[in-house]
Design an enzyme around this catalytic site. Structure first.
Site, PDB file in Angstrom:
ATOM      1  N   HIS A 169     -18.574 -29.094 -28.397  1.00  0.00           N
ATOM      2  CA  HIS A 169     -18.754 -27.762 -27.825  1.00  0.00           C
ATOM      3  C   HIS A 169     -19.991 -27.109 -28.415  1.00  0.00           C
ATOM      4  O   HIS A 169     -20.535 -27.549 -29.428  1.00  0.00           O
ATOM      5  CB  HIS A 169     -17.532 -26.887 -28.109  1.00  0.00           C
ATOM      6  CG  HIS A 169     -17.427 -26.427 -29.539  1.00  0.00           C
ATOM      7  ND1 HIS A 169     -17.072 -27.267 -30.577  1.00  0.00           N
ATOM      8  CD2 HIS A 169     -17.653 -25.219 -30.115  1.00  0.00           C
ATOM      9  CE1 HIS A 169     -17.054 -26.607 -31.716  1.00  0.00           C
ATOM     10  NE2 HIS A 169     -17.421 -25.353 -31.473  1.00  0.00           N
ATOM     11  N   GLN A 171     -22.121 -22.925 -28.361  1.00  0.00           N
ATOM     12  CA  GLN A 171     -21.856 -21.492 -28.300  1.00  0.00           C
ATOM     13  C   GLN A 171     -23.013 -20.785 -27.607  1.00  0.00           C
ATOM     14  O   GLN A 171     -24.115 -21.327 -27.477  1.00  0.00           O
ATOM     15  CB  GLN A 171     -21.656 -20.923 -29.699  1.00  0.00           C
ATOM     16  CG  GLN A 171     -20.487 -21.529 -30.457  1.00  0.00           C
ATOM     17  CD  GLN A 171     -20.313 -20.922 -31.830  1.00  0.00           C
ATOM     18  OE1 GLN A 171     -20.002 -19.743 -31.980  1.00  0.00           O
ATOM     19  NE2 GLN A 171     -20.520 -21.731 -32.857  1.00  0.00           N
TER      20      GLN A 171
END
Length: 361
Positions: A169, A171
């Site tokens: 992931h 951000q």
């Protein structure tokens, strides 16, 4: 690409980005969550002028959970996570423990794939293109928030970087000000423009690097190089050949080529220290830790930077690792942390040579 926006149980926004147009996303968040309460504020350093985010609520964020409790995996059966559906392609949601919130900006999480054991380098070109479209869409949406001045898309990878969730992931931070690093670039850009009667510093840097020995990978629309004054042991800057201020301004040709070039760069980073296919290296080390950071122009007028306009800025991605050699990390000690003067143990020319050596067959 199909985009589906929904809400989590505590009111935070969640957006699915799907490869198929016929995908239905109607799963509800079944968790009994209270409304999110944040304490984020921006304080200004009077000596440096830097903005510092004070966010005490982040002390309670999820920290290195076991794989079967990962909050970024899909929800399945009684195992409920931040993503209500049982699968996804790419998903973006408001961070439950944001560094920036409300008038202080916004923080979002971007999950690249539902596969917990994968990494960005494992994505197909189609999947990587979808992530690019998600970054672009979020940049556009966040730019319309009245409190937002600059949008920063990035990925931290590896425990050495400080990552607390191992799921692949990244951000997105939406700042209410122009960040100090970008402000320095804009001031240098303005000085060069004045000194050269209108010349562009980014164009000059790219022209110089293309003529030198530090180019790592060159495509028709993108070029990757180790910069002349690299701060980090292995650091690569990826530029579109046609200067644009942000992800929104990339043309279709650049978007189409980006996945191939970027995935190749990430795979080379995993080979620098002997790793193969993202696995552990000869010394038993985990895959190469890195930070991948998109630099985009701030939104709005830039009068404070002496005649610079948004179109003068050059979108680019900076990719670097804190590992300087097998088994050794580059720490930001006295000179770097105290005075912001970096000392690099790996000559940029050697780093570029090494990254060319580990090209995939």
């Amino acid at each position: 690409m199909k985009k589906t926006s929904t809400r989590l149980a505590d009111g935070r926004e969640l957006i699915y980005y799907d490869l198929r147009d016929d995908t239905v996303r109607d799963a509800a968040d079944r968790r009994p969550l209270d409304r999110t309460v944040t304490t984020s504020e921006i304080r200004r350093d009077p000596l440096l002028g830097d903005g510092v985010a004070i966010a005490s609520h982040r002390q309670g964020r999820t920290y290195h959970p076991p794989a079967d409790e990962c909050p970024l995996c899909p929800s399945r059966g009684d195992r409920l996570s931040e993503i209500p559906d049982s699968s996804y392609d790419v998903v973006v949601f408001e961070n439950r423990f944001p560094s920036l919130a409300g008038d202080s900006g916004r923080c979002e999480v971007v999950c690249f794939t539902s596969d917990h054991e994968a990494s960005f380098a494992d994505l197909t070109e189609e999947q990587a293109r979808l992530v690019l479209e998600a970054w672009t869409d979020r940049t556009a949406e966040l730019s319309h928030l009245p409190s937002v001045k600059q949008v920063f898309c990035f990925e931290n990878r590896g425990a050495e970087i400080g990552v607390t969730l191992q799921h692949p992931h990244g951000q997105i931070y939406a700042y209410p000000f122009t960040t100090p690093r970008t402000a320095l670039m804009l001031r240098r850009l303005a000085a060069h423009k004045e000194a050269t009667g209108g010349g562009n510093l980014f164009d000059a840097v790219l022209e110089r690097e293309l003529a030198d020995e530090r180019v790592v990978l060159a495509g028709e629309h993108w070029v990757a190089f180790v910069p002349y004054a690299a701060h980090w042991p292995y650091e690569v800057h990826l530029y579109p050949r046609r200067r644009v201020p942000d992800l929104l301004a990339l043309d279709e040709a650049a978007r189409a080529e980006f996945p191939r070039v970027y995935l190749e760069l990430l795979k080379r980073f995993d080979r620098i220290f002997g790793e193969r296919d993202g696995g552990e290296g000869a010394a038993g080390e985990p895959p190469t830790p890195y930070i991948a950071a998109w630099h985009q122009a701030p939104f709005g007028a830039l009068e404070e930077f002496g005649g610079v306009v948004r179109e003068d800025f050059a979108l680019h991605l900076e990719l670097f690792t804190i590992r300087r050699t097998s088994g050794k990390l580059k720490f930001l000690a006295g000179s770097e942390s105290g005075m912001n003067v970096f000392i690099n143990d790996v000559p940029p020319e050697r780093a570029a040579e090494r990254l060319r050596e580990v090209a995939s067959s």
